[in-house]
Design a protein around this motif. Sequence first.
Motif, mmCIF file in Angstrom:
data_model
loop_
_atom_site.group_PDB
_atom_site.id
_atom_site.type_symbol
_atom_site.label_atom_id
_atom_site.label_comp_id
_atom_site.label_asym_id
_atom_site.label_seq_id
_atom_site.Cartn_x
_atom_site.Cartn_y
_atom_site.Cartn_z
ATOM 1 N N MET A 53 -6.512 -43.651 66.263
ATOM 2 C CA MET A 53 -7.279 -44.490 65.348
ATOM 3 C C MET A 53 -8.322 -45.317 66.100
ATOM 4 N N GLN A 54 -8.032 -45.709 67.318
ATOM 5 C CA GLN A 54 -9.008 -46.457 68.105
ATOM 6 C C GLN A 54 -10.231 -45.604 68.440
ATOM 7 N N GLU A 55 -10.039 -44.294 68.596
ATOM 8 C CA GLU A 55 -11.180 -43.412 68.826
ATOM 9 C C GLU A 55 -12.107 -43.375 67.616
ATOM 10 N N LEU A 56 -11.513 -43.396 66.432
ATOM 11 C CA LEU A 56 -12.310 -43.339 65.208
ATOM 12 C C LEU A 56 -12.839 -44.712 64.802
ATOM 13 N N PHE A 57 -12.002 -45.728 64.933
ATOM 14 C CA PHE A 57 -12.351 -47.076 64.471
ATOM 15 C C PHE A 57 -12.008 -48.101 65.567
ATOM 16 N N PRO A 58 -12.778 -48.156 66.633
ATOM 17 C CA PRO A 58 -12.433 -49.044 67.756
ATOM 18 C C PRO A 58 -12.400 -50.521 67.377
ATOM 19 N N GLU A 59 -13.281 -50.960 66.501
ATOM 20 C CA GLU A 59 -13.312 -52.370 66.140
ATOM 21 C C GLU A 59 -12.127 -52.756 65.260
ATOM 22 N N GLU A 60 -11.729 -51.877 64.360
ATOM 23 C CA GLU A 60 -10.632 -52.190 63.449
ATOM 24 C C GLU A 60 -9.273 -52.186 64.145
ATOM 25 N N TYR A 61 -9.149 -51.426 65.236
ATOM 26 C CA TYR A 61 -7.849 -51.307 65.920
ATOM 27 C C TYR A 61 -7.860 -51.974 67.300
ATOM 28 N N ILE A 108 -2.803 -60.979 59.937
ATOM 29 C CA ILE A 108 -1.502 -60.326 60.121
ATOM 30 C C ILE A 108 -1.321 -59.215 59.087
ATOM 31 N N ILE A 109 -1.708 -59.472 57.842
ATOM 32 C CA ILE A 109 -1.618 -58.442 56.797
ATOM 33 C C ILE A 109 -2.464 -57.227 57.177
ATOM 34 N N ALA A 110 -3.686 -57.481 57.650
ATOM 35 C CA ALA A 110 -4.564 -56.380 58.046
ATOM 36 C C ALA A 110 -3.944 -55.576 59.186
ATOM 37 N N LEU A 111 -3.334 -56.249 60.152
ATOM 38 C CA LEU A 111 -2.677 -55.568 61.273
ATOM 39 C C LEU A 111 -1.566 -54.654 60.777
ATOM 40 N N VAL A 112 -0.753 -55.151 59.854
ATOM 41 C CA VAL A 112 0.373 -54.362 59.341
ATOM 42 C C VAL A 112 -0.125 -53.123 58.602
ATOM 43 N N ILE A 113 -1.105 -53.290 57.732
ATOM 44 C CA ILE A 113 -1.606 -52.152 56.956
ATOM 45 C C ILE A 113 -2.223 -51.098 57.872
ATOM 46 N N LYS A 114 -3.029 -51.529 58.832
ATOM 47 C CA LYS A 114 -3.685 -50.581 59.741
ATOM 48 C C LYS A 114 -2.661 -49.830 60.589
ATOM 49 N N THR A 115 -1.618 -50.533 61.029
ATOM 50 C CA THR A 115 -0.579 -49.863 61.816
ATOM 51 C C THR A 115 0.155 -48.822 60.974
ATOM 52 N N ALA A 116 0.481 -49.172 59.735
ATOM 53 C CA ALA A 116 1.153 -48.216 58.850
ATOM 54 C C ALA A 116 0.279 -46.988 58.602
ATOM 55 N N ILE A 117 -1.012 -47.193 58.401
ATOM 56 C CA ILE A 117 -1.924 -46.065 58.189
ATOM 57 C C ILE A 117 -1.950 -45.157 59.420
ATOM 58 N N ALA A 118 -1.766 -45.741 60.603
ATOM 59 C CA ALA A 118 -1.788 -44.952 61.834
ATOM 60 C C ALA A 118 -0.555 -44.055 61.970
ATOM 61 N N VAL A 119 0.608 -44.517 61.514
ATOM 62 C CA VAL A 119 1.848 -43.757 61.729
ATOM 63 C C VAL A 119 2.209 -42.851 60.552
ATOM 64 N N VAL A 120 1.623 -43.085 59.376
ATOM 65 C CA VAL A 120 1.985 -42.313 58.186
ATOM 66 C C VAL A 120 1.712 -40.813 58.331
ATOM 67 N N ASN A 134 -8.904 -48.269 52.520
ATOM 68 C CA ASN A 134 -8.782 -46.863 52.162
ATOM 69 C C ASN A 134 -9.616 -45.949 53.065
ATOM 70 N N TYR A 135 -10.745 -46.446 53.557
ATOM 71 C CA TYR A 135 -11.624 -45.605 54.375
ATOM 72 C C TYR A 135 -10.996 -45.244 55.719
ATOM 73 N N LEU A 136 -9.901 -45.919 56.101
ATOM 74 C CA LEU A 136 -9.261 -45.649 57.387
ATOM 75 C C LEU A 136 -8.359 -44.414 57.352
ATOM 76 N N ARG A 137 -8.117 -43.835 56.194
ATOM 77 C CA ARG A 137 -7.097 -42.794 56.062
ATOM 78 C C ARG A 137 -7.647 -41.393 56.331
ATOM 79 N N LEU A 138 -8.475 -41.255 57.352
ATOM 80 C CA LEU A 138 -9.027 -39.951 57.707
ATOM 81 C C LEU A 138 -7.967 -39.045 58.324
#
Length: 741
Positions: free
Chosen positions: A232-240, A417-429, A568-572
């Motif tokens: 996810m950091q390769e795709l979205f370095p700023e968000e992760y 903190i909420i943003a961190l949790v959601i982004k992490t879940a999107i990474a492992v799903v 939602n845009y993070l779910r590539l």
Amino acid sequence: MSDRYVKVEIQVEEMKSLGEDAEKEGVDAEQQLPVCSPPASASPDPSSLTVAGRDASNTCRYRVKNRSKLGKDAKNSCGKHTSDVSLHGPVVSAHVGKNLNRLLGHERTLLVKGTGKILQGKLETNGNYANIQPSKNNQETRREDGFKLAKKRRPVTVDISKAKTSLEALKLSVKQLKWKEFPLGRRAPCDIYWHGVSFHDNENIVSGQVNKFPGMMEMLRKINLSRAVRTMQELFPEEYDFYPRSWILPEECQQFSTQIRMVKESDATLNPTFIVKPDGGSQGDGIYLIRDPGDLKLMVGTQAKQAVVQEYIQKPLLIDKLKFDIRLYVLLKSLEPLEIYIAKEGLTRFCTEPYQEPSQKNLSHVFMHLTNYSLNVHSGNFVHSDSQSTGSKRTLSSVLYRLAAKGVDIKKVWSDIIALVIKTAIAVVPELRVHYQSDIPPGKPGPTCFQILGFDILLMKNLKPVLLEVNSNPSMRIEHEQEVTPGVFEYVPSPVDEEVKVGVIRDTLRLVDPGRKKPSISQLRPGGLEHGEEIPMEAEPQERSPDEGALPSLCLKQVYPKYTKQFNYLRLVERIAALFIRFLGVKGNMRLGPTAFRTFIRTCKLSNSIFSMASVDILYIDITRRWAGTMPDSREAGMGLQAFVEAFFHLAGRRFKSLPLREQVASLLELCEAQLESQTGGEERRSVSCSRAMPRAVKSQTPGHTNPLLNSPAPLRRASSQDYRLHQRLKPRTLRANVEN
């Protein structure tokens, strides 16, 4: 006497006991008696009533519950009851009215046929029907009916035989909910199975719900989590950027050494510190700090030691001069659709020695640098406290309150903190979906899953949250070990743990209650929802069980899909995983073979004169061999999801060279999904033309089943891409979540 009569139906909803007079009169609890229209003062608008006409005088509806009364008595029941109950005026027989009042406590619910209107009232001693409150609408009445039906439903059954350390908290939760527990298991199926370690604690479950996802324990090991976040950091370095820079050992040991040497050569004043975490370690076991790559402990006997080395956060936020971290409990309620809940209350775990920035002298001071409870509890400075705001373990709310008193923007902290949790879940799903279809293939009997995760989060001095790790089996123990006499230890209750953990387990059970009314929402595809669309997921009052009246409000707050628009845009990668699963072919398989990979290339039309099928085979062999070397314990041959993602990135780079990586991937996804959709449409048209016996208008999709050839419809994919492009043009607004203590 009027020739037109109004039919109303007395609906008896609930009756607890029958009086002696009622038995003599033969009144049954579920009889429907014909009565006349009430007086004008108690009548609804005449225009809303259904008038029977002249034949109404000869009409009598009478239903008897007791089958033994059918026959001669039942045949004559119409005449009998019309003689008992007067139909020649605006009054009901006082004698019958008196008995009914005694039966039903004087209150009536009248349903006006043909209108859906409800009247609440009572029969007075003179037989008149009098209103006692305004008319209720259908929704309120259905809500009351739902409460009464729910009271009669059987208790939810919970198998707690595999609960292990969470047993005590689980038993308290089940008791509060008035459910039924089975400490030794049960031969008959249970509604919920609570496992202590993994999904496979019990292999014989074919129904119900299990509190573990298949593959979650493997996915959240240090190396796999780092790989998922790195993708996810390769795709979205700023968000992760909330995850520290990591290297995987031993495969990236040389790369780590080279990069650190170059950093020190470029600036001699820099001397960064790194923390080494064993891949399968827990409770702080095997963690150590280093400042030189030469200090790495790469071997355990004759075998290479798998671990992750990360940048150490040297400037954490301190309270009372002590370093601390946050244990936040997160419920992953489902994968499809993705539902995430965050506990409003958590724990903060403090070190037991005042913090100093790492130096060569204090690198080995674990009580200063490591916040793990299992380590610090053995320190002489550890403080067990019954208070939630003091001691070495405190509630998260007490810490946030203290920070707010110092002027800290707590809403901003909680939002991050909420943003961190959601982004992490999107990474492992994405990886979890592959494991899920392997253990519970579509069409095979099996349970549904949910899981409580433990997020360990560190606040930096600038209040930015940093993800340390995610625990698939967070401790739910509500007691701690205490030395009663020298050398003698026993477990005593921990009020802080009980306050937080029992609430998390109890409300998790409430959310997965099989009798809980579920909101009607469309199934989320990997591409997500259209831009700007929100899903109403908040529980409405009628969805609450009657037994929940004495319980506190839910301590779990839904954050996804509530904040779908922002993330939602993070779910590539999840869409890439859908392609991967589509071409696996064999149910239960987790690896893509060479033939399946070639089928993927052909189906999506990714080969051409420049990129031939021979080049496809070479790409498959190179990537598969490289990933096989990184996972020596794997017994399966073929291409796993992470290897497929790497191959997909390579194909996207070849196809769209002029675009950034994320746009390359998004463009290739649209291309592949469009090809699959066009082929699916062609197959459907051919099947319709060949099936002459079936009318064209009959063709429809079975509710609840997605297209097996395509898991993401075109409108949703286009919306996801639009989300991404809009995010590129506009600076994303900071998520501001309400703080609910």
